[in-house]
Design an enzyme around this catalytic site. Sequence first.
Site, PDB file in Angstrom:
ATOM      1  N   THR A  50      12.454   5.806   2.811  1.00 49.48           N
ATOM      2  CA  THR A  50      10.893   4.838   2.333  1.00 49.48           C
ATOM      3  C   THR A  50      11.849   3.783   2.742  1.00 49.48           C
ATOM      4  OG1 THR A  50      12.397   5.390  -0.072  1.00 49.48           O
ATOM      5  CG2 THR A  50      10.391   6.774   0.242  1.00 49.48           C
ATOM      6  N   GLU A  76       5.629   9.381   1.078  1.00 53.08           N
ATOM      7  CA  GLU A  76       6.027  10.414   0.127  1.00 53.08           C
ATOM      8  C   GLU A  76       5.276  11.588   0.877  1.00 53.08           C
ATOM      9  OE1 GLU A  76       6.955   7.854  -0.203  1.00 53.08           O
ATOM     10  OE2 GLU A  76       8.163   7.252  -1.934  1.00 53.08           O
ATOM     11  N   LYS A 103      -0.206  -9.860 -15.289  1.00 53.21           N
ATOM     12  CA  LYS A 103      -1.098  -9.174 -16.104  1.00 53.21           C
ATOM     13  C   LYS A 103      -1.257 -10.482 -16.912  1.00 53.21           C
ATOM     14  CE  LYS A 103      -1.082  -6.026 -19.320  1.00 53.21           C
ATOM     15  NZ  LYS A 103       0.240  -4.367 -19.463  1.00 53.21           N
ATOM     16  N   TRP A 120      -5.576  -7.264 -16.480  1.00 56.87           N
ATOM     17  CA  TRP A 120      -4.770  -6.999 -15.062  1.00 56.87           C
ATOM     18  C   TRP A 120      -5.737  -7.831 -13.924  1.00 56.87           C
ATOM     19  CZ3 TRP A 120      -3.872  -1.274 -14.901  1.00 56.87           C
ATOM     20  CH2 TRP A 120      -2.792  -0.998 -15.646  1.00 56.87           C
TER      21      TRP A 120
HETATM   22  P1  AMP Z   1       4.652   2.979   2.386  1.00 54.53           P
HETATM   23  O1  AMP Z   1       6.036   4.696   1.825  1.00 54.53           O
HETATM   24  O2  AMP Z   1       6.135   2.360   2.927  1.00 54.53           O
HETATM   25  O3  AMP Z   1       4.696   3.351   3.437  1.00 54.53           O
HETATM   26  O4  AMP Z   1       4.527   2.269   1.425  1.00 54.53           O
HETATM   27  C1  AMP Z   1       3.642   3.310   0.964  1.00 54.53           C
HETATM   28  C2  AMP Z   1       2.756   1.753  -0.016  1.00 54.53           C
HETATM   29  O5  AMP Z   1       2.082   1.066   0.787  1.00 54.53           O
HETATM   30  C3  AMP Z   1       1.695   2.856  -1.397  1.00 54.53           C
HETATM   31  O6  AMP Z   1       2.177   3.836  -2.457  1.00 54.53           O
HETATM   32  C4  AMP Z   1       0.266   1.635  -0.910  1.00 54.53           C
HETATM   33  O7  AMP Z   1       0.953   0.624  -2.095  1.00 54.53           O
HETATM   34  C5  AMP Z   1       0.420   0.881   0.067  1.00 54.53           C
HETATM   35  N1  AMP Z   1      -0.527   0.864   1.109  1.00 54.53           N
HETATM   36  C6  AMP Z   1      -0.893   2.075   2.033  1.00 54.53           C
HETATM   37  N2  AMP Z   1      -1.446   2.010   2.244  1.00 54.53           N
HETATM   38  C7  AMP Z   1      -2.716   1.279   1.766  1.00 54.53           C
HETATM   39  C8  AMP Z   1      -3.529   0.449   1.955  1.00 54.53           C
HETATM   40  N3  AMP Z   1      -4.908   0.905   2.658  1.00 54.53           N
HETATM   41  N4  AMP Z   1      -4.497  -0.225   0.423  1.00 54.53           N
HETATM   42  C9  AMP Z   1      -3.489  -1.402  -0.083  1.00 54.53           C
HETATM   43  N5  AMP Z   1      -2.220  -0.160   0.199  1.00 54.53           N
HETATM   44  C10 AMP Z   1      -1.394   0.717   1.179  1.00 54.53           C
END
Ligand code: AMP
Length: 545
Positions: free
Chosen positions: A185, A330, A440, A445
């Site tokens: 991650t 994940e 907030k 929100w």
């Molecule tokens: P990662 O594991 O680094 O790819 O990050 C995942 C996170 O990226 C998700 O939990 C979201 O918060 C954000 N994310 C991924 N795709 C989108 C999307 N299309 N719109 C908004 N947030 C996104």
Amino acid sequence: MLGQMMFQPLLISSMIEHAERYHADTAIISKNTDTSITQTTWGEVAHNAKRFAQALSALGLTQGQRVATIAWNNHRHLEAWYAISGTGLVCHTINPRLFPEQVEFIVNDAEDQVIIFDKTFLPLIKAVEDKIPTVRHLICLDAVDANIQAQLPHVHFYDQLIEAQNGALEWPHFDENLASSLCYTSGTTGYPKGVLYSHRSTVLHSYAIALPDSMNLSARDVMMPVVPMFHVNAWGTPYAAAAVGTSLVLPGPQLDGKSLVELIDQFKVTLALGVPTIWQGLMAAATEMGSQLESLQRNIVGGSACPPSMMQIFKERFNCETIHAWGMTETSPLGTANQLKAKHHQLSEEERAKIRLAQGRPPFGVSLRLTEAEQSTQSVAHDGNSIGHLQIKGHWIIERYFAKTESATTADGWLDTGDIATLDQDGFMRISDRSKDLIKSGGEWISSVELENIAMGHPEISTAAAIAAIHPKWDERPVLIAVKVADSSLTEADVLDYYQDKIAKWQIPDRVIFVQSIPLSGTGKMLKRELRNMYENVLIQQKKD
Ligand code: AMP
């Protein structure tokens, strides 16, 4: 009574085998690290994958061991991927944009035995080589290079390794639940954690992303994954492409707008994938170069929210359909993709555009739900309005992190995503925020994503991040950090004025601060935590002044 059908384990090797058998002459275009272009085919990629698999065995590697790659999207990297997972080793893709200390942590945590690297990353390898005791072999993804040999005396060269092998290999069969690849991650909160995919989860994910309501992949597409193979396996596309015989254009190290436009136009790319920052650069370059991106039928935007203005420009200026998708490391990553249903055809263009801005709905294989709090099992209505904590479960969703014994899921088996969203009866999910990015104000929100989307709709703003600043009366109030386009004379008052009538008055930011650039993570996401550290006291200081 058991069914009486054949059983074949769902293995990654079966996808490259299929490509070799039925799509052998389909083109794979690759921009190399030195920016030259190689044109190869699925047939050759499959053959070289077998040769490299033989080379890995000759180096004494055995099933389950981790083999890391630090490389751009190119054909050798693709061959190495299939070789590693195909023989039962675990392909650990490392993000080269991490700091050397983070790379060192990840390599040691994964206990990698081998690192396969592109020439570009020699300095990174040099910076960590003495601190990664499990690594027995370094393999440079290239032809022999005396300069690299001088700096790393024991290095192997990919081309030399495969030249010594004949490719006469049958992919081994083993349990489909064995580990196939490992991604960490991004670690914006604490230490990065490993997500260990299985052959089964990867094959099922490949089926799902190819579906018409996901990426709609076919043997008629030319796909360019701009998203790096070290970012959640390029969203799984190199696997699905082999399974359906899609032609690939691998863009190598040059991810600037101009280079990407050239590749799209030269190789008639029909589908490309990337994070919003990539598309910002590409749209500007295509306009400047006078390219219509004629071959590009659709582009997939994910990783961060797709600003409405981006979708509109792609449609109006380039006649290209933008598909918004959401996922996480994940979740392999596909959780949702936005394709309309038949009933939406009767809606007006404007109404359809509004639906398409959501992050989309889940393909078969994953389910979503909203809950009242993180780790809670108390559900929130899926009515398209109620906001809740987004949880997910399915065939390609993590159960627990690498080398951890405790489950990552709730008591009833769902994964908390850390995102705040709405969900409607059709499964359309709309993210309003990362839970830690929500603002907030006086107990209400405010969605930072919504504030950013509006700001980025202004023609003179290129990027914007909305963050929570500490406020003596309302606890938190929104502040917008924005980057102007070149030569703009936009003022703070202009931007605040632009928000009028687009959002409730109390949601309009208290301040707009212009900056030269917004810090980005290794995967192109805005680093809001850094912005908060810099600006969270800006409203208090203002009061004192
Ligand atoms: P990662 O594991 O680094 O790819 O990050 C995942 C996170 O990226 C998700 O939990 C979201 O918060 C954000 N994310 C991924 N795709 C989108 C999307 N299309 N719109 C908004 N947030 C996104």
